[in-house]
Design a protein around this motif. Structure first.
Motif, short mmCIF file in Angstrom:
data_model
loop_
_atom_site.label_atom_id
_atom_site.label_comp_id
_atom_site.label_asym_id
_atom_site.label_seq_id
_atom_site.Cartn_x
_atom_site.Cartn_y
_atom_site.Cartn_z
N ALA A 434 0.83 -1.20 0.00
CA ALA A 434 0.00 0.00 0.00
C ALA A 434 0.86 1.26 0.00
CB ALA A 434 -0.93 0.00 1.21
N ALA A 435 1.97 1.24 0.76
CA ALA A 435 2.86 2.40 0.78
C ALA A 435 3.52 2.62 -0.56
CB ALA A 435 3.91 2.22 1.88
N PHE A 436 3.93 1.56 -1.22
CA PHE A 436 4.60 1.70 -2.51
C PHE A 436 3.63 2.18 -3.58
CE2 PHE A 436 6.11 0.05 -6.58
CZ PHE A 436 7.42 0.51 -6.58
N ASP A 437 2.43 1.59 -3.61
CA ASP A 437 1.45 1.99 -4.62
C ASP A 437 0.96 3.41 -4.41
OD1 ASP A 437 1.72 -0.52 -5.69
OD2 ASP A 437 -0.09 -1.34 -4.75
N GLY A 438 0.84 3.83 -3.14
CA GLY A 438 0.34 5.17 -2.86
C GLY A 438 1.40 6.22 -2.69
N GLY A 439 2.69 5.84 -2.83
CA GLY A 439 3.76 6.82 -2.65
C GLY A 439 3.82 7.38 -1.25
#
Length: 513
Positions: A434-439
């Motif tokens: 989730a952190a990677f996809d949402g920056g």
């Protein structure tokens, strides 16, 4: 009719008689069906009598089969002489589907039947490039001779071809072939392919191998079209995937709302001191031997109960958990083989707590606890039990975050699946994704177990970087240093994001900062 197990599963109460003839029927699977039908615990002799009434086997033979099938394995658990079912276990729902007790979750998309493909032409008709494209797309041609491959290519072209062009034609469609530009050097006189004076390859039209190559390509073309009709529609797969993710997200939200409590008592068989910990608020309360009624009232407020040997402990406390999900924090497996000579390591909960949370002495010595109890040293006893409960909370939270626990002993450093964690709970992997996809950034606490009063006091800001592979992700802190995923004790998404911070790309840049 309904009962406690089937209400949780959302199915009608099954009958063993209706499942006896199923293809998946076995002593173990029918044991699960018998427990679903009963809606509560049963002894093995009772299950064997039910098998006999259903016509599966005589009671004596059924009892022997039940004892040999390892009945006390998930989703069935043993509590004394009784065997019960965990309706919250995913395997229980899977068995219900396998035995035909519930329909599939994803309904297929209604679509018209594809038209019947026209039969390919016979071996008297030359091949076409369109046929080659369809038949050889990502095909394995290593079982085809180099001459047959070359004949097929040349038959689809009206003129002779350079060897490089023939090999390039095949390689463009599949990489799994044995044709090379020097293959013509090994063909004998009278072959189906002639090597002309300029080195170009030409086909001999009347050679019998030409008809054979045409038939081979078109036979494969029939198979490819048949497989295409059997292949699942990509739109249907995508729709089922979205439906599955939606169901999982809903279940994840429901799991996040559960009120969780951890219980620790001493002695476990006849509790004289009980520690109850609210996992969300980290509120810790200790009760004496005359306050068990208050303990039962307190436990009744929660949706999930965690403890070491949770079912025997709740029975000793006189508390009926009903169909609540229970988290047994005992070792997921008993031992680990270390070498081929049969040396084994006994796996214990203290060993797993130390490996996961780096707590050196997670539990007090039983002899010393008994001496405190005999001497009436209530304060010392309660203090030690509260420290044990805190260690168990850290261990439980580590398992929830990773869905595994860590076994470290000597040269061993392995992860073991935590059976008390629901697979739909948000894990560190889900947070990283989730952190990677949402920056966004993550806050993590790594190393040893977090502090009790302020568990986020040692939190570090981390970013998620890709290692170049489709699923490879790694954590780096503010200084650009890597963070080992297995050392993370707590993790959460940051609510704010600092666009000015970027991780250093080299060690020299790190030193400059």
């Amino acid at each position: 009719m309904s009962n406690a197990y089937c209400d949780v599963l959302g199915i009608a109460v099954p009958a063993v008689d209706d499942v006896v003839g199923h293809a998946e029927a076995s002593p173990y699977s029918l044991l699960i069906v018998a427990l679903m039908e009963q809606g509560g615990p049963m002894t093995l002799p009772q299950v064997a009598d039910r098998f006999e009434r259903a016509g599966f086997a005589a009671a004596g033979a059924a009892l022997d089969s039940l004892k040999r099938c390892r009945p006390a394995r998930a989703p069935v658990y043993r509590d004394g002489d009784l065997y019960a079912l965990d309706p919250h276990d995913h395997d229980t729902d899977l068995w219900a589907f396998r035995l035909g007790l519930r329909p599939p979750r994803g309904a297929p998309i209604a679509r018209p039947e594809p038209p019947e493909p026209a039969p390919p032409p016979g071996p008297d008709v030359p091949l076409t490039i369109a046929e080659m494209d369809e038949a050889w797309r990502e095909a394995g041609l290593h079982s085809w001779s180099a001459q047959r491959v070359a004949v097929s290519v040349l038959d689809a072209h009206p003129e002779s071809m350079a060897p490089d062009d023939v090999v390039a034609f095949v390689t463009k469609r599949t990489q799994w072939h044995s044709l090379s530009v020097r293959a013509g050097e090994h063909w004998r006189r009278g072959a189906a392919v002639q090597v002309l004076e300029g080195g170009r390859w030409a086909i001999v039209p009347d050679h019998p191998w030409v008809r054979s190559a045409r038939q081979a390509v078109r036979d494969r073309l029939v198979l490819v079209r048949r497989w295409a009709g059997m292949r699942t529609d990509p739109a249907e797969m995508e729709e089922n995937r979205r439906a599955w993710e939606e169901r999982r997200a809903v279940h994840e939200t429901e799991l996040g709302r559960l009120r969780r409590v951890l219980v620790h008592a001493f002695p476990a068989g006849s509790p004289q001191a009980v520690v109850v910990v609210d996992i969300a608020s980290r509120e810790l309360t200790t009760y004496g031997p005359h306050e068990l009624d208050r303990v039962r009232e307190r436990l009744d407020e929660y949706d999930l109960i965690a403890a070491l040997d949770v079912r025997p402990l709740l029975r000793a406390l006189g508390f009926d958990p009903g169909t609540r999900p229970l988290a047994d924090l005992g070792p997921p497996q008993k031992s680990k083989q270390l070498n081929r000579r049969g040396r084994t390591l006994k796996i214990t909960t203290p060993l797993l707590v130390w490996g996961s949370c780096r707590i050196g002495r997670p539990f007090g010595d039983e002899k010393r606890l008994r001496s405190h109890l005999a001497a009436g040293e209530t304060t010392k006893l309660h203090r030690r039990l509260e420290a044990d409960a805190k260690a168990l909370v850290a261990y439980y939270q580590y398992g929830r975050l990773h869905h595994t626990v860590r076994l470290r002993w000597g040269f061993l450093d392995e992860m073991i699946a935590a059976p008390w964690v629901d697979r739909d709970e948000r894990s560190l992997h889900g947070l990283v994704r989730a952190a990677f996809d949402g920056g966004r950034e993550l806050e993590v606490v790594s190393g040893s177990a977090p502090g009790w009063k302020d568990p986020w006091a040692r939190a570090r800001r981390c970013r998620v970087l890709s290692d170049g592979s489709p699923y490879g992700r790694r954590l780096v802190d503010e200084e650009g240093l890597p963070v080992d995923d297995r050392d993370v004790q707590l993790a959460r998404l940051r609510t704010t994001y600092d666009l000015r911070w970027t991780p250093p790309r080299s060690r020299d840049e790190l030193h400059e900062r």
